[in-house]
Design a protein around this motif. Sequence first.
Motif, PDB file in Angstrom:
ATOM      1  N   LYS A 283       0.824  -1.214   0.000  1.00  0.00           N
ATOM      2  CA  LYS A 283       0.000   0.000   0.000  1.00  0.00           C
ATOM      3  C   LYS A 283       0.858   1.263   0.000  1.00  0.00           C
ATOM      4  CE  LYS A 283      -3.937  -2.188   2.284  1.00  0.00           C
ATOM      5  NZ  LYS A 283      -4.965  -2.068   1.243  1.00  0.00           N
ATOM      6  N   GLY A 284       1.976   1.198  -0.681  1.00  0.00           N
ATOM      7  CA  GLY A 284       2.833   2.385  -0.776  1.00  0.00           C
ATOM      8  C   GLY A 284       3.789   2.536   0.390  1.00  0.00           C
ATOM      9  N   LEU A 285       4.022   1.456   1.114  1.00  0.00           N
ATOM     10  CA  LEU A 285       4.979   1.503   2.226  1.00  0.00           C
ATOM     11  C   LEU A 285       6.400   1.594   1.669  1.00  0.00           C
ATOM     12  CD1 LEU A 285       5.070   0.887   5.451  1.00  0.00           C
ATOM     13  CD2 LEU A 285       5.998  -1.302   4.703  1.00  0.00           C
ATOM     14  N   GLN A 286       7.172   2.533   2.210  1.00  0.00           N
ATOM     15  CA  GLN A 286       8.572   2.658   1.802  1.00  0.00           C
ATOM     16  C   GLN A 286       9.452   2.218   2.963  1.00  0.00           C
ATOM     17  OE1 GLN A 286       9.251   6.143  -0.337  1.00  0.00           O
ATOM     18  NE2 GLN A 286      11.324   5.543  -0.883  1.00  0.00           N
ATOM     19  N   THR A 287      10.486   1.443   2.689  1.00  0.00           N
ATOM     20  CA  THR A 287      11.344   1.001   3.794  1.00  0.00           C
ATOM     21  C   THR A 287      12.801   1.395   3.534  1.00  0.00           C
ATOM     22  OG1 THR A 287      11.658  -1.174   2.812  1.00  0.00           O
ATOM     23  CG2 THR A 287       9.853  -0.958   4.385  1.00  0.00           C
ATOM     24  N   TYR A 288      13.496   1.684   4.619  1.00  0.00           N
ATOM     25  CA  TYR A 288      14.906   2.072   4.562  1.00  0.00           C
ATOM     26  C   TYR A 288      15.636   1.129   5.513  1.00  0.00           C
ATOM     27  CZ  TYR A 288      12.702   6.296   2.784  1.00  0.00           C
ATOM     28  OH  TYR A 288      11.938   7.168   2.064  1.00  0.00           O
ATOM     29  N   GLU A 289      16.723   0.540   5.046  1.00  0.00           N
ATOM     30  CA  GLU A 289      17.333  -0.512   5.867  1.00  0.00           C
ATOM     31  C   GLU A 289      18.854  -0.530   5.755  1.00  0.00           C
ATOM     32  OE1 GLU A 289      16.206  -5.054   6.863  1.00  0.00           O
ATOM     33  OE2 GLU A 289      16.260  -4.548   4.740  1.00  0.00           O
ATOM     34  N   LYS A 290      19.490  -0.836   6.878  1.00  0.00           N
ATOM     35  CA  LYS A 290      20.933  -1.114   6.864  1.00  0.00           C
ATOM     36  C   LYS A 290      21.172  -2.325   7.757  1.00  0.00           C
ATOM     37  CE  LYS A 290      25.450   0.840   7.916  1.00  0.00           C
ATOM     38  NZ  LYS A 290      26.074   0.484   6.627  1.00  0.00           N
ATOM     39  N   VAL A 291      21.785  -3.348   7.182  1.00  0.00           N
ATOM     40  CA  VAL A 291      22.067  -4.562   7.962  1.00  0.00           C
ATOM     41  C   VAL A 291      23.558  -4.571   8.274  1.00  0.00           C
ATOM     42  CG1 VAL A 291      22.026  -7.087   7.927  1.00  0.00           C
ATOM     43  CG2 VAL A 291      20.153  -5.796   6.872  1.00  0.00           C
ATOM     44  N   TYR A 292      23.912  -4.784   9.526  1.00  0.00           N
ATOM     45  CA  TYR A 292      25.322  -4.761   9.921  1.00  0.00           C
ATOM     46  C   TYR A 292      25.888  -6.179   9.842  1.00  0.00           C
ATOM     47  CZ  TYR A 292      23.792  -0.229  11.533  1.00  0.00           C
ATOM     48  OH  TYR A 292      23.269   1.031  11.559  1.00  0.00           O
ATOM     49  N   PRO A 293      27.187  -6.280   9.518  1.00  0.00           N
ATOM     50  CA  PRO A 293      27.749  -7.625   9.273  1.00  0.00           C
ATOM     51  C   PRO A 293      28.162  -8.347  10.560  1.00  0.00           C
ATOM     52  CG  PRO A 293      29.391  -5.938   8.819  1.00  0.00           C
ATOM     53  CD  PRO A 293      28.157  -5.205   9.244  1.00  0.00           C
ATOM     54  N   PHE A 294      27.393  -8.201  11.627  1.00  0.00           N
ATOM     55  CA  PHE A 294      27.712  -8.887  12.889  1.00  0.00           C
ATOM     56  C   PHE A 294      26.477  -8.901  13.780  1.00  0.00           C
ATOM     57  CE2 PHE A 294      29.563  -4.559  12.777  1.00  0.00           C
ATOM     58  CZ  PHE A 294      28.652  -3.904  13.583  1.00  0.00           C
ATOM     59  N   GLY A 295      26.579  -9.638  14.870  1.00  0.00           N
ATOM     60  CA  GLY A 295      25.488  -9.659  15.844  1.00  0.00           C
ATOM     61  C   GLY A 295      26.050  -9.459  17.242  1.00  0.00           C
ATOM     62  N   TRP A 296      25.159  -9.454  18.233  1.00  0.00           N
ATOM     63  CA  TRP A 296      25.580  -9.409  19.638  1.00  0.00           C
ATOM     64  C   TRP A 296      25.235 -10.748  20.276  1.00  0.00           C
ATOM     65  CZ3 TRP A 296      23.966  -4.420  22.781  1.00  0.00           C
ATOM     66  CH2 TRP A 296      24.634  -3.304  22.255  1.00  0.00           C
ATOM     67  N   LEU A 297      26.274 -11.367  20.862  1.00  0.00           N
ATOM     68  CA  LEU A 297      26.043 -12.551  21.688  1.00  0.00           C
ATOM     69  C   LEU A 297      25.877 -12.038  23.115  1.00  0.00           C
ATOM     70  CD1 LEU A 297      26.248 -15.643  22.375  1.00  0.00           C
ATOM     71  CD2 LEU A 297      28.729 -15.309  22.450  1.00  0.00           C
ATOM     72  N   GLY A 298      24.729 -12.304  23.719  1.00  0.00           N
ATOM     73  CA  GLY A 298      24.465 -11.789  25.065  1.00  0.00           C
ATOM     74  C   GLY A 298      24.276 -12.900  26.070  1.00  0.00           C
ATOM     75  N   ILE A 299      24.744 -12.684  27.298  1.00  0.00           N
ATOM     76  CA  ILE A 299      24.398 -13.632  28.357  1.00  0.00           C
ATOM     77  C   ILE A 299      23.863 -12.881  29.582  1.00  0.00           C
ATOM     78  CG2 ILE A 299      26.151 -15.337  27.655  1.00  0.00           C
ATOM     79  CD1 ILE A 299      27.534 -14.767  30.345  1.00  0.00           C
ATOM     80  N   LEU A 300      23.011 -13.591  30.285  1.00  0.00           N
ATOM     81  CA  LEU A 300      22.491 -13.103  31.557  1.00  0.00           C
ATOM     82  C   LEU A 300      23.059 -14.051  32.612  1.00  0.00           C
ATOM     83  CD1 LEU A 300      20.316 -10.966  32.437  1.00  0.00           C
ATOM     84  CD2 LEU A 300      18.655 -12.833  32.387  1.00  0.00           C
TER      85      LEU A 300
END
Length: 389
Positions: A171-188
């Motif tokens: 319905k005319g939705l425009q998206t802007y995106e940037k994907v980074y080449p890494f993630g965060w490994l998290g622990i609690l």
Amino acid sequence: MRTQVVIIGSGPSGLLLGQLLTDAGIDNLIIDRVDRDYILGRIRAGVLEAGMVGLLDRVGAGKRMHEQGLVHDGFDLSFSGRRHRIHLKALTGTSVMVYGQTELTRDLMDHRVETGGRTIYNAQNVTPHDFDGSNPYVTYERDGVTHRVDCDYIAGCDGYHGASRAAVADKGLQTYEKVYPFGWLGILSDVPPVHHELIYANHARGFALCSQRSPTRSRYYVQVPLSDKVEQWSDDAFWDELRRRLPDDVAQAMVTGPSIEKSIAPLRSFVAEPLRFGRLFLVGDAGHIVPPTGAKGLNLAASDVFYLFEGLRECYADKSDAGIDAYSARALARIWKAERFSWSMTMLMHRFPDEGEFGQKIQEAELAYLSSSEAAQRSMAENYIGLPY
Ligand code: RFL
Ligand code: PHB
């Protein structure tokens, strides 16, 4: 069934909007595809801006946050083996609150029950219909039966993978995106935090973050390649890697223990425009994602909720559409500033595989500039504590 506002999604956005509407006498129904325990099992945000704290107080769900949350007047940036404190309070007059999203969500869920709010959990195929016209409705399935809820407005608070944005994709939705080449490994882990405030670390081996949930519970993250799987990371391997990325005094003070949660989150920046399609509104992660480096995601959801609530309240109380007409532009103006800040903090603190030594030198120069310029620190602090709304 009929209600005034159907809210799709029982995360922080949906629950906060629901409570503001309930308090204003506007009938609403929340529908989520999973159950309460599943939602409360997600370990996510930890840092709340004053705006979010104020909204929780306003809806009467802030008591436990004030009892158990930790007020932080600053945080540390660690680089080149040393630390520099960004003194949020001295630079801006404002602090942040460290209180887990899980606890905040639990408080809002409990308060909703106490105040008679209705939530439908475990609803499948939740679908918004006819929001282009004046009689929208939402359907969902439960135990093999299809239900229909008629309403005036639909709030899409169903996160990045939800049904609301999918319903407006053509319905005319425009998206802007940037994907980074890494993630965060998290622990609690139930160990005391290594430092009384957060430490964001830039290191040649990659970014690390020392965060916390309470004086006895820590939340730590390390940057990892996207190809890493959580099963590859034993607790010992995580602690070793975390310590390597921190200055010696911090590494030596670190108390380690078994993890009670461990997960990898990819990092992305994403914005959908506009955030309104007739009588359907996109709110929170349904409309935008920031990388977690600036601690902005949950806080942006809160400002969206505030703008939408004001608009809906004006519709019912003043018979004016001015607020809902302005919703998308008002929300996006603040969203893009938070996107910029989250992107810039991500670029400053992470190791980028393609940037090489030049990229690292530029980061070091920017960090050195930050530690010597009060103007630069104030700019970072002003964004970190949250821009006004
Ligand atoms: P949520 O929390 O994703 O909730 C969406 C709800 O919608 C339901 N749902 C559906 N319901 C019906 N039908 C469907 N088709 C549905 N699809 C989904 C889901 O079950 C869920 O209950 O979105 P919301 O409410 O907009 O809240 C956004 C925040 O959760 C998010 O922005 C933050 O967690 C981001 N974030 C942080 N934000 C901060 O402000 N400060 C931080 O310190 C911070 N740290 C983080 C973060 C996010 C992280 N991850 C894992 C992405 C740290 C991490 C690691
Ligand atoms: C967290 O405690 O989970 C946390 C804190 C600060 C961030 C991101 C995540 O920037």
